[in-house]
Design an enzyme around this catalytic site. Structure first.
Site, mmCIF file in Angstrom:
data_model
loop_
_atom_site.group_PDB
_atom_site.id
_atom_site.type_symbol
_atom_site.label_atom_id
_atom_site.label_comp_id
_atom_site.label_asym_id
_atom_site.label_seq_id
_atom_site.Cartn_x
_atom_site.Cartn_y
_atom_site.Cartn_z
ATOM 1 C CG ASP A 10 -2.079 0.920 1.140
ATOM 2 O OD1 ASP A 10 -2.155 1.679 0.154
ATOM 3 O OD2 ASP A 10 -2.945 0.884 2.038
ATOM 4 C CG ASP A 104 -3.442 3.765 -3.249
ATOM 5 O OD1 ASP A 104 -4.414 3.103 -3.649
ATOM 6 O OD2 ASP A 104 -3.495 4.493 -2.243
ATOM 7 C CD GLU A 105 -5.482 -1.393 -0.593
ATOM 8 O OE1 GLU A 105 -5.702 -2.087 0.407
ATOM 9 O OE2 GLU A 105 -6.228 -0.451 -0.969
#
Length: 399
Positions: A10, A104-105
């Protein structure tokens, strides 16, 4: 579960971190992405802003009350997607089993990698260093035997953390955690559990299932499994998006029909551009319109054939929005508007029988290519297909 090695990666405060990366003067300052205008919503907050209580999904007005010195910025989705693509390249260099959850993860399955299994922390640290070297961004990583625990581990390691939970260390890691960290446990369920003196994973794990059923009903087996650290879900790579959308909340209620038509055209073109960027087409176009009293109108219409063309999406979006407008009486007002592309499928690149370059559809496709090239080089909003830009306060990209 014992034979799996799962990473949850993350990027820390991704949007805000990108803004600080691109503008060093923002380093150390409370940066808030989104929340512009009277009705905007915060998309991301730097850790400096979070110290004031600002968090994502918070109304911008509340964020300004909590953090009057905050630097409020409009989202730059093209830049975020650019850096996300580099990060995902780093993921896929390690394993093809990458399940992206957002820009983003992601979850990564390294179970088949003997080197990673022997040195999981060194492998994860190498990934963090590669991401930082290629993008300048910081990632937190959780390592565990399953997705649920890996996600918990990365959350607890933030910011800039690396947490490894082995199979043997599951109980020691999980038991002290508060029950509200269980997926699906909201405020009401937390309050019921706490009144029954069930405050931690360990306390819940030791609770007989019949007693837990009396407190939380059908959730009991699932919560008990999670409290034990049981999660057998596989990492599913390259999940196809179910829809692509964009929506806007207005500073002031929109009251002008022509302005709504311009905005729907603008949003339809953006959605079409995103379809093309992902080599997708859609079969259905939908609109979402919300009045000031929060009543929401949602309608959809199928295309004659799958498309990623701006004009095709625009015609339906404008027609559906006009249908809503005509039903509203003498003084329609609008708080939020959105356009959604649904029923997505891969674009094979084949043109239909009557979509040659000399046809209207062929010319539309040529124009789309020119607009895409302009967006790629200069960003969103510089060129448009012969239309005036409607006023707006905040743009909130959808997924």
């Amino acid at each position: 579960m014992a034979d799996r090695l799962i990473l949850h990666v993350d990027l820390d405060a991704f949007y805000a971190s990108v803004e600080q990366l691109d503008n060093p003067e923002l380093q150390g300052r409370p940066v808030i992405v989104g929340g512009l205008g009277g009705r905007g919503v915060v998309s991301a907050a730097s850790y400096e802003a979070r110290r004031f209580g600002v968090h994502s999904a918070m109304p911008g007005a509340r964020a300004r009350q909590l953090c009057p010195e905050g630097v409020f910025l409009a989202p730059r989705m093209a830049r975020y997607r650019e850096l996300s693509a580099i990060v995902f390249d780093c993921f896929r260099a390690l394993t093809p089993l990458v399940e992206g959850l957002s820009l983003d993860e992601a979850f990564l399955d390294l179970s088949a990698d003997p080197g990673a299994r022997e040195h999981p922390k060194a492998c994860a640290q190498g990934l963090r260093e590669q991401i930082r070297a290629r993008t300048g961004l910081v990632a937190s990583v959780g390592i565990a035997p399953n997705k649920f625990v890996a996600k918990l581990a990365s959350d607890l390691g933030k910011p800039d953390g690396l947490v490894h939970v082995s199979e043997a260390g599951l109980r020691a890691f999980l038991d002290p955690l508060p029950v509200e960290r269980l997926w699906g446990v909201g405020e009401a369920t937390t309050a019921r559990l706490r009144r029954a003196d069930i405050r931690s994973f360990g306390a819940l794990r030791r609770t007989p299932e019949p007693r837990l059923r009396a407190l939380v009903g059908r959730q009991a087996p699932r919560l008990l499994a999670l409290a034990r650290g049981d999660d057998h879900r596989a990492v599913t790579p390259e999940r196809t998006a179910r829809s692509i959308s964009t929506e806007r909340t207005f500073d002031r209620d929109l009251k002008d029909r022509s302005e709504l038509q311009t905005l729907m055209a603008d949003m339809a073109e953006q959605v079409a551009a995103r379809l093309r960027s992902k080599s997708l087409q859609c079969r259905t176009v939908a609109v979402k319109l919300r009045s000031p009293d929060f009543r929401t109108f949602s309608r959809q219409q199928s295309l004659g054939q799958p498309s990623d063309a701006g004009p095709a999406l625009r015609r339906i979006a404008q027609s559906l929005a006009d249908e809503w407008w005509r039903q509203q009486g003498p003084r329609p007002r609008l708080r939020l508007a959105g356009v959604v592309a649904r029923d997505l499928l891969e674009n094979t690149g084949q043109m239909g029988l009557f979509t040659g370059r000399d046809t209207a559809a062929g010319k539309d496709r040529d124009t789309d290519r020119l607009l895409d090239a302009a967006r790629e080089r200069f960003g969103e909003g510089l060129l448009r297909r012969g239309m005036a830009r409607g006023k707006r306060s905040d743009s909130e990209p959808g997924v």
